[in-house]
Design an enzyme around this catalytic site. Structure first.
Site, mmCIF file in Angstrom:
data_model
loop_
_atom_site.group_PDB
_atom_site.id
_atom_site.type_symbol
_atom_site.label_atom_id
_atom_site.label_comp_id
_atom_site.label_asym_id
_atom_site.label_seq_id
_atom_site.Cartn_x
_atom_site.Cartn_y
_atom_site.Cartn_z
ATOM 1 C CG ASP A 39 -0.426 -0.115 2.515
ATOM 2 O OD1 ASP A 39 0.804 -0.219 2.614
ATOM 3 O OD2 ASP A 39 -1.189 -0.087 3.507
ATOM 4 C CB SER A 40 4.604 1.663 -0.207
ATOM 5 O OG SER A 40 4.787 0.517 -1.007
ATOM 6 C CD GLU B 46 0.557 -1.642 8.040
ATOM 7 O OE1 GLU B 46 0.227 -0.871 8.963
ATOM 8 O OE2 GLU B 46 0.992 -1.252 6.944
ATOM 9 C CE LYS C 131 3.347 -5.946 3.733
ATOM 10 N NZ LYS C 131 2.873 -4.769 4.506
ATOM 11 C CD GLU D 184 8.080 -0.443 7.406
ATOM 12 O OE1 GLU D 184 7.115 -1.143 7.046
ATOM 13 O OE2 GLU D 184 8.277 0.718 6.986
ATOM 14 C CG ASP E 233 0.548 -4.028 2.036
ATOM 15 O OD1 ASP E 233 0.705 -4.939 2.871
ATOM 16 O OD2 ASP E 233 1.361 -3.104 1.869
HETATM 17 O O1 KIV Z 1 3.601 -1.071 1.616
HETATM 18 C C1 KIV Z 1 4.760 -1.524 1.533
HETATM 19 O O2 KIV Z 1 5.490 -1.308 0.565
HETATM 20 C C2 KIV Z 1 5.249 -2.323 2.657
HETATM 21 C C3 KIV Z 1 6.712 -2.622 2.702
HETATM 22 C C4 KIV Z 1 7.482 -1.405 3.016
HETATM 23 C C5 KIV Z 1 7.023 -3.727 3.627
HETATM 24 O O3 KIV Z 1 4.497 -2.674 3.506
#
Ligand code: KIV
Length: 282
Positions: free
Chosen positions: A62-63, A133, A131, A200, A101
């Site tokens: 989600d970056s 969090e 993924k 992280e 994510d």
């Molecule tokens: O969103 C993302 O790119 C991430 C990584 C930095 C692990 O969660």
């Protein structure tokens, strides 16, 4: 002799590189001490290039909200945005395992909603895994997802969706109590069925301790060299992000510089009339 060696070496590399990476392969890599290489991607072209280079896992992070869409943090990213980008990555990658994510508030409210959201990332996006969090607070959700056959990667330490609660993007688990809590969270996620855990921005010694305490692979980002794998945001790693990058990032290229230089050359040639060439030139 040398030629034979290269000949067989070529086919050995070819056979490894063509076999799709599956979830159990990651655990096997940890068991044999083979480090897992992970990068983020958000579109088909980048995914195709990373895949061609032999990356093990592509994370559709989600970056995307920060590095591609220009938000200040990952909170505005929606499920529809993640599905859109995950689908593009799935079209580009053939071999790498694709993990998507789950964005903010698409899994926290209830396990039912988490299953619906994760299901869309697999069914519409083409991801192999999701993924999430968090630690103990999301264990029921992780259990339900894995019970339904949806593989889950955990994410502990600096969890960007909690940026406001954490007071910014800063290293976590610096004192003994929070380090112990993180270790317990990692064990709990493993017991709930997570197949890997991103760590992280935590101290390197804690990254090492967690990695040896659990059987599933840890994937570090700013968590030291002893994690079972490493992940970087591709835009940071390739120098495409010309804004600030975290201090733990290593830049493997300066694509921002290359693009700016190429753009200047293009502008110059358009202005001077040397591009496009005339009918008799090449
Ligand atoms: O969103 C993302 O790119 C991430 C990584 C930095 C692990 O969660």
């Amino acid at each position: 002799m040398e030629a034979n060696h290269s000949f067989f070496g070529f086919f050995a590399v070819l056979s490894i590189s063509m076999k799709p990476v599956r979830i159990p392969d990651l655990r096997a890599m940890k068991a044999t001490g083979t480090k897992i290489a992970v990068l983020t991607a958000y579109d088909a072209t980048m995914a195709r290039l990373l895949d061609r280079a032999g990356i093990d896992v592509i994370l559709v992070g989600d970056s995307v909200g920060m590095v591609v869409l220009g938000f200040d943090n990952t909170i505005p990213v929606t499920l529809d945005m993640m599905i859109h980008h995950t689908r593009a990555v799935s079209r580009g990658a053939r071999r790498a395992l694709i993990v998507a994510d789950m964005p903010f508030m698409t899994y926290q409210i209830s396990p039912d909603e988490a299953i619906r959201s994760a299901g869309r990332l697999l069914q519409e996006g083409g991801a192999a895994a999701v993924k999430l969090e968090g630690g103990r607070a999301i264990l029921d959700i992780v259990r339900r997802l894995t019970d339904y056959g949806i593989p889950v990667m955990g994410h502990l330490g600096l969890t960007p969706q909690s940026v406001h609660a954490l007071g910014g993007f800063r290293q976590q688990a610096q004192d003994a109590d929070s380090a112990a809590r993180l270790l317990e969270d990692a064990r709990a996620l493993e017991n709930a069925g997570a197949f890997a855990i991103v760590l992280e921005s935590i101290p390197a010694d804690l990254g090492c301790k967690v990695s040896s305490a659990i059987a599933v692979p840890t994937i570090g980002i700013g968590a030291g060299p002893h994690c079972d794998g490493q992940v970087l945001v591709s835009y940071d790693a390739f120098g495409l992000n010309d804004l600030s990058v975290p201090s733990f990032v290593r830049q493997y290229a300066d694509l921002a510089g290359t693009i700016v230089d190429a753009t200047r050359s293009y502008i110059d040639e358009v202005r001077s009339g040397s591009f496009p060439p005339g009918p008799t030139e090449k």
